[in-house]
Design an enzyme around this catalytic site. Structure first.
Site, PDB file in Angstrom:
ATOM      1  N   ASP A 166    -144.040  69.163  12.913  1.00  0.00           N
ATOM      2  CA  ASP A 166    -143.498  70.458  12.471  1.00  0.00           C
ATOM      3  C   ASP A 166    -144.289  71.595  13.140  1.00  0.00           C
ATOM      4  OD1 ASP A 166    -141.905  70.041   9.411  1.00  0.00           O
ATOM      5  OD2 ASP A 166    -143.103  68.411  10.250  1.00  0.00           O
ATOM      6  N   GLU A 208    -140.629  78.771   9.751  1.00  0.00           N
ATOM      7  CA  GLU A 208    -141.055  78.189   8.465  1.00  0.00           C
ATOM      8  C   GLU A 208    -142.566  77.994   8.364  1.00  0.00           C
ATOM      9  OE1 GLU A 208    -139.226  74.486   7.171  1.00  0.00           O
ATOM     10  OE2 GLU A 208    -140.164  74.740   5.207  1.00  0.00           O
ATOM     11  N   ASP A 248    -136.553  76.825  12.172  1.00  0.00           N
ATOM     12  CA  ASP A 248    -137.076  75.718  11.372  1.00  0.00           C
ATOM     13  C   ASP A 248    -137.453  74.647  12.386  1.00  0.00           C
ATOM     14  OD1 ASP A 248    -137.820  73.833   9.580  1.00  0.00           O
ATOM     15  OD2 ASP A 248    -136.144  74.171   8.213  1.00  0.00           O
ATOM     16  N   ILE A 274    -138.876  71.703  12.169  1.00  0.00           N
ATOM     17  CA  ILE A 274    -138.238  70.446  11.766  1.00  0.00           C
ATOM     18  C   ILE A 274    -137.555  70.715  10.432  1.00  0.00           C
ATOM     19  CG2 ILE A 274    -138.489  68.061  10.996  1.00  0.00           C
ATOM     20  CD1 ILE A 274    -140.645  67.583  12.919  1.00  0.00           C
ATOM     21  N   ASP A 275    -136.254  70.817  10.475  1.00  0.00           N
ATOM     22  CA  ASP A 275    -135.493  70.899   9.238  1.00  0.00           C
ATOM     23  C   ASP A 275    -135.193  69.457   8.843  1.00  0.00           C
ATOM     24  OD1 ASP A 275    -134.017  72.021   7.136  1.00  0.00           O
ATOM     25  OD2 ASP A 275    -132.160  71.861   8.284  1.00  0.00           O
ATOM     26  N   THR A 282    -137.655  67.476   7.097  1.00  0.00           N
ATOM     27  CA  THR A 282    -138.903  66.716   7.341  1.00  0.00           C
ATOM     28  C   THR A 282    -138.869  65.379   6.597  1.00  0.00           C
ATOM     29  OG1 THR A 282    -140.083  68.793   7.621  1.00  0.00           O
ATOM     30  CG2 THR A 282    -141.434  66.841   7.255  1.00  0.00           C
ATOM     31  N   SER A 285    -130.839  67.634   6.819  1.00  0.00           N
ATOM     32  CA  SER A 285    -130.984  68.746   7.773  1.00  0.00           C
ATOM     33  C   SER A 285    -129.677  69.458   8.125  1.00  0.00           C
ATOM     34  CB  SER A 285    -131.670  68.287   9.067  1.00  0.00           C
ATOM     35  OG  SER A 285    -130.739  67.724   9.979  1.00  0.00           O
ATOM     36  N   LYS A 302    -125.888  68.493   9.222  1.00  0.00           N
ATOM     37  CA  LYS A 302    -124.649  68.540   8.414  1.00  0.00           C
ATOM     38  C   LYS A 302    -123.683  69.602   8.952  1.00  0.00           C
ATOM     39  CE  LYS A 302    -127.002  68.742   4.363  1.00  0.00           C
ATOM     40  NZ  LYS A 302    -128.327  68.275   4.777  1.00  0.00           N
ATOM     41  N   ARG A 317    -123.789  72.725  -0.723  1.00  0.00           N
ATOM     42  CA  ARG A 317    -125.158  72.729  -1.224  1.00  0.00           C
ATOM     43  C   ARG A 317    -125.113  73.401  -2.589  1.00  0.00           C
ATOM     44  NH1 ARG A 317    -129.321  71.564   1.996  1.00  0.00           N
ATOM     45  NH2 ARG A 317    -131.382  72.038   1.181  1.00  0.00           N
TER      46      ARG A 317
HETATM   47  P1  AMP Z   1    -131.521  68.809   3.412  1.00  0.00           P
HETATM   48  O1  AMP Z   1    -132.045  68.024   4.539  1.00  0.00           O
HETATM   49  O2  AMP Z   1    -130.222  69.469   3.676  1.00  0.00           O
HETATM   50  O3  AMP Z   1    -131.547  68.065   2.131  1.00  0.00           O
HETATM   51  O4  AMP Z   1    -132.462  70.052   3.223  1.00  0.00           O
HETATM   52  C1  AMP Z   1    -133.747  70.181   3.712  1.00  0.00           C
HETATM   53  C2  AMP Z   1    -134.255  71.471   3.214  1.00  0.00           C
HETATM   54  O5  AMP Z   1    -134.204  71.519   1.798  1.00  0.00           O
HETATM   55  C3  AMP Z   1    -135.693  71.754   3.522  1.00  0.00           C
HETATM   56  O6  AMP Z   1    -135.783  72.509   4.694  1.00  0.00           O
HETATM   57  C4  AMP Z   1    -136.181  72.572   2.345  1.00  0.00           C
HETATM   58  O7  AMP Z   1    -136.405  73.910   2.696  1.00  0.00           O
HETATM   59  C5  AMP Z   1    -135.037  72.555   1.384  1.00  0.00           C
HETATM   60  N1  AMP Z   1    -135.417  72.342  -0.017  1.00  0.00           N
HETATM   61  C6  AMP Z   1    -136.613  71.987  -0.524  1.00  0.00           C
HETATM   62  N2  AMP Z   1    -136.557  71.944  -1.880  1.00  0.00           N
HETATM   63  C7  AMP Z   1    -135.299  72.280  -2.226  1.00  0.00           C
HETATM   64  C8  AMP Z   1    -134.614  72.431  -3.474  1.00  0.00           C
HETATM   65  N3  AMP Z   1    -135.221  72.201  -4.636  1.00  0.00           N
HETATM   66  N4  AMP Z   1    -133.326  72.810  -3.440  1.00  0.00           N
HETATM   67  C9  AMP Z   1    -132.691  73.020  -2.279  1.00  0.00           C
HETATM   68  N5  AMP Z   1    -133.288  72.889  -1.067  1.00  0.00           N
HETATM   69  C10 AMP Z   1    -134.563  72.535  -1.044  1.00  0.00           C
HETATM   70 MG    MG Z   2    -135.875  73.241   6.483  1.00  0.00          MG
END
Ligand code: AMP
Ligand code: MG
Length: 331
Positions: A45, A68, A121, A123-124, A126, A240, A243, A257
């Site tokens: 990251d 980030e 970001d 690494i989105d 992680t 990430s 999607k 989301r």
């Molecule tokens: P995803 O891979 O779409 O599930 O989302 C990854 C992102 O979710 C990360 O970059 C975080 O910033 C974010 N994230 C962390 N905690 C939460 C939460 N409680 N609700 C929604 N997103 C979150």
């Molecule tokens: Mg992220």
């Protein structure tokens, strides 16, 4: 293909370089560190942020970058810092410790009064990176309240996806767009040619993509909504902003989301690149109440609640079901 505009070409180079760093780190054992907000971070990251900011500011020295990560943890952990430096040198060969820390912090702006800023970001997803599943290097330029230029590198995503794809795993995919014109996609290697993304659709079924992590979205509600549409559903769990890439290419009809906590505010770096790319292919992206996503006040998307990214044929249907289930606004 037509030549890319300079900002797009630079963004493309930056995310491809960062993807190479992530792949190099992923080839060995990955140490996860827990940040103060309890989210995981790795040397990849930090190194990816250093590389992207370095490439971007070499070309645009005045770029404002809302990214980030910050170098704060690295300054007090020599072992971690050495790991980040080694990973950064995979592509930025003459990097030294101070230059790497400075690049990471140059990308750590939290607010800006500039109407135009970049958001990153490194690494989105992680958690997906740690599972060796999907993750993405996400870079976008926001102009006013809208992301325009975008580059998204997804090192574990197939680059030749077609609607109906059951597995999305592949050798790496990159998608880019400029302030005007189409979306381009290609393989993740620097030499891979880009082809224009044609907006596609698979009628009959509803393909829906959502987070793998139950903490990030209300997966149960996502399924209820999809089923209420009365068509066969295909679920594509995916980490990430990959999607958004799936919806932009017609592999999924929708990405939702739904906050698991009422006070959740999304951040600009988690959405800007994906929103730009999806919107440019004709996909509609709003929050769960149907409002456009407002990127004008980084780092938060405080004016919005959740995300609904959907094919224009079904966006209104999803919105109607979200409203019917009382999910379109904070409870
Ligand atoms: P995803 O891979 O779409 O599930 O989302 C990854 C992102 O979710 C990360 O970059 C975080 O910033 C974010 N994230 C962390 N905690 C939460 C939460 N409680 N609700 C929604 N997103 C979150
Ligand atoms: Mg992220």
């Amino acid at each position: 293909m037509a030549a890319l505009e300079l900002p797009t070409a630079v963004a493309l180079r930056a995310v491809r370089d960062a993807a190479q760093v992530c792949r190099a780190v992923s080839a060995g054992a990955i140490r996860a560190i827990t940040k103060s907000d309890q989210s995981p971070v790795t040397i990849a990251d930090y190194a990816a942020q250093a590389v992207v900011v370095h490439v971007l500011t070499e070309e645009f020295p005045d770029a404002v970058v809302v990214g980030e990560e910050s170098a704060e943890l690295l300054r007090s952990d020599d072992e971690l810092c050495a790991g980040v430096l080694a990973a950064t040198r995979v592509v930025w060969r003459d990097a030294d410790r101070e230059a790497v820390l400075a690049a990471i912090d140059a990308g750590a702006r939290r607010s800006t009064s500039d109407r135009s800023y970049w958001t990153l970001d490194p690494i989105d997803g992680t958690k997906g990176f740690l599972r060796r599943e999907q993750y993405a290097v996400c870079l976008a330029r926001v102009d006013g309240d809208t992301p325009t230029v975008a580059a998204l590198a997804c090192p574990n995503l197939a680059h030749d996806l077609v609607p109906g794809a059951v597995s999305v795993v592949g050798q790496g995919s990159v998608l880019v767009c400029g302030a005007v014109g189409p979306v381009w996609r290609g393989g993740i290697e620097h030499s891979a040619p880009l082809a224009e993304v044609a907006f596609a659709d698979e009628p009959g079924i509803v393909a829906i993509t959502h987070s793998v992590e139950a903490e990030h979205t209300r997966i149960d509600r996502v399924h209820v909504i999809a089923e209420r549409l009365g068509r066969p559903v295909r679920a594509i769990p995916c980490d990430s902003q990959a999607k958004y890439a799936l919806v932009a290419q017609g592999i999924a009809h929708a990405y939702m989301r739904i906050p698991t906590r009422p006070d959740r505010v999304e951040t600009v770096w988690d959405h800007a690149a994906g929103v730009a790319l999806a919107t440019r292919t004709g996909v509609i992206v709003t929050d769960l109440a149907g409002k456009p996503i407002d990127f004008s006040s980084p780092p938060g998307l405080a004016a919005n609640y959740g995300i609904l990214c959907a094919h224009p044929r079904v966006h209104a249907d999803f919105l109607r079901e979200l409203t019917a289930l009382g999910l379109s606004a904070e409870p």
